[in-house]
Write an enzyme that holds these catalytic residues in place. Structure first.
Site, PDB file in Angstrom:
ATOM      1  CB  ILE A 115      35.222  38.072  35.329  1.00  0.00           C
ATOM      2  CG1 ILE A 115      35.496  39.509  35.794  1.00  0.00           C
ATOM      3  CG2 ILE A 115      35.498  37.070  36.437  1.00  0.00           C
ATOM      4  CD1 ILE A 115      36.956  39.809  36.092  1.00  0.00           C
ATOM      5  CB  CYS A 251      23.894  29.877  34.180  1.00  0.00           C
ATOM      6  SG  CYS A 251      24.112  31.147  32.909  1.00  0.00           S
ATOM      7  CD  GLU A 340      22.778  27.943  38.674  1.00  0.00           C
ATOM      8  OE1 GLU A 340      22.881  28.237  37.476  1.00  0.00           O
ATOM      9  OE2 GLU A 340      23.211  28.666  39.602  1.00  0.00           O
TER      10      GLU A 340
END
Length: 491
Positions: A115, A251, A340
């Protein structure tokens, strides 16, 4: 009807690609270590050669980040990851323990569903292709629709390079008609053996719900604590470089800075020197207004420059500004600066000491970054140790930017672009993912000692137990008779 037709087309495409992958992987699994290593070397060289072109395509198509940093990510996958895996044994007997007489034999898991996120599309495909082929697995990618063209090109380059070096056709494929139904089919199909899921929380959850083994990642709401003992210039430079890289799309990048009160002003000065802009309360409110949309991160700010974010809210920032910083006191999922942000926006928290810094760090991780990454800048080993022992984070990055430290670019951690968050983040592993996670390890174990049975008593059957009890009862009756007879004789 058109949408339904497209979904059906996507599902059928996933099935077709998996069937091709299955046949290709059977051939790939027959290659020896030398052949496999030749293939990934050529893949790495071609990825390095086309790193800039792919970065340009990704930036133009997605609108996220910037070309130079995306090129750096492509090169990291092509060079640093390759260097980490090139000598790794992944075929046949990979380890022999002479003392314990155990052999370890590596086998591929089979077919991998990869993915691909829109924030890091080309670097993800380079990375996952390399670790898949190194472990003799075929991989089928499902790219994010907004990064389709650059993802297809990256997969095409990797596939061609692999075939040129001796890999069978179709070991690396990419869906041309990605959709949610098609991706779900790819992940849940009987041919698929394992999922490498990089993307949003919904996609990662779908991967874990597919019924297949999956390596997913969690969100990275990374806090970084700056202790009074820190080298403030180094800390500020590291944080700004890390947070501004590709406009915050990795991230593992910092989301909040926690600083000791006694060094706060000196540290802010260092941050400003390296390109930070401290927002006023009015400016902070304006920026906060575009961070969330409907309780979730606003995709409009993801991977955008400080100037672009400023334009959204009527603010103008100088060209040299790299990161926007807003002072914050509150922590919660509804507090824009506390979540975030995947953009060059940082929260700044002030604490009295490292104990309070510890508490604030944990609270921020609990907002949405459990198990991911934590940063600390300190020269005090005891404080570093306390943070390492107490924090629910899989990577504790010391005196380095968390973006680069977390992926293993500036630390000794295994170089990777897929970072596990462990059970903290509902992941199966807390490791940086590599070829070693895409193997089945068989163990051949020789007998080296006899079973010690001297203290083992065989268990008795129910019949045997009843017989013993019966004998005990008979013996008691005989004893009573003997006692009575003796008493009579005495009389």
């Amino acid at each position: 009807m058109a949408l339904l037709d497209f979904d059906l087309l996507s599902v059928q495409e996933a099935r077709n690609l998996l069937q091709k992958a299955k046949e290709a992987q059977k051939k790939l699994a027959k290659l020896d270590q030398e052949q496999v290593d030749k293939i990934i070397k050529n893949m790495a060289l071609k990825a390095e050669k086309d790193a800039q072109q792919l970065a340009k395509m990704a930036t133009e198509e997605t609108g996220f980040g910037n070309e130079f940093d995306k090129m750096t990510k492509n090169l990291f996958a092509a060079k640093e990851v390759y260097e980490a895996i090139k000598d790794m044994k992944t075929v046949g007997i990979i380890n022999i323990d002479d003392q314990k007489q155990v052999w370890e034999i590596a086998e591929p898991v089979g077919i991998i569903a990869g993915i691909v996120p829109s924030t890091n599309p080309t670097s993800t495909i380079i990375f996952k292709s390399l670790i898949a082929i190194k472990s003799r697995n075929a991989i089928v990618f499902s790219p994010h629709p907004s990064a389709l063209k650059c993802s297809l090109e990256a997969a095409k380059i990797m596939a061609k390079a692999a075939e040129e070096a001796g890999a069978p056709a179709n070991v690396i494929q990419c869906m041309e008609h990605p959709s949610l139904p098609g991706t779900n089919e790819l992940m849940s199909h009987s041919i698929t053996d394992l999922i490498l899921a990089t993307g949003g929380p919904g996609m990662v959850k779908a991967a874990y719900s597919s019924g297949k083994p999956a390596y997913g990642v969690g969100p990275g709401n990374v806090p970084v604590y700056v202790h009074e003992s820190a080298d403030l210039d180094l800390a500020a430079r590291s944080i700004i470089e890390s947070k501004s890289f590709d406009y915050g799309t990795i991230c593992a990048s910092e989301q909040a800075v926690i600083v000791d009160k006694k060094i706060k002003q000196a540290f802010i000065h260092q941050l400003q020197k390296h390109g930070a802009y401290l927002l006023s309360e009015t400016e902070k409110a304006k920026v906060a207004s575009v961070i969330l949309r409907g309780g979730s991160l606003n995709s409009r700010i993801v991977g955008k420059s400080p100037r672009a974010i400023g334009e959204m809210v009527g603010l103008s920032f100088p060209e040299n500004i790299k990161v926007l910083i807003g002072e914050e006191k509150e922590i919660g999922k509804n507090i824009p600066f506390a979540v975030e942000k995947l953009s060059p926006i940082l929260a700044l928290y002030t604490v009295e000491n490292w104990e309070e810094g510890c508490d604030v760090s944990i609270q921020l991780l609990e907002v949405g970054g459990l198990g991911h990454t934590l940063g600390i800048h300190s020269q005090d080993r005891e404080v570093i140790k306390a943070f390492a022992l107490k924090k629910p984070a899989s990577r504790i990055i010391v005196n380095s930017g968390t973006t680069f430290g977390g992926i293993g670019a500036t630390t000794g951690i295994f170089p990777s672009l897929t970072l596990g968050c462990g059970s903290y983040g509902n992941n199966i592993t807390s490791d940086n993912i590599g070829p070693q996670h895409l193997l089945n390890i068989k163990r051949v174990a020789f007998g080296i000692r006899e079973m010690n049975a001297e203290h083992v008593q065989p268990s008795k059957t129910i019949e045997e137990e009843n017989k013993i009890l019966s004998n005990i009862a008979i013996n008691q009756e005989e004893i009573v008779k003997i006692v009575k007879r003796i008493l009579e004789e005495i009389k």
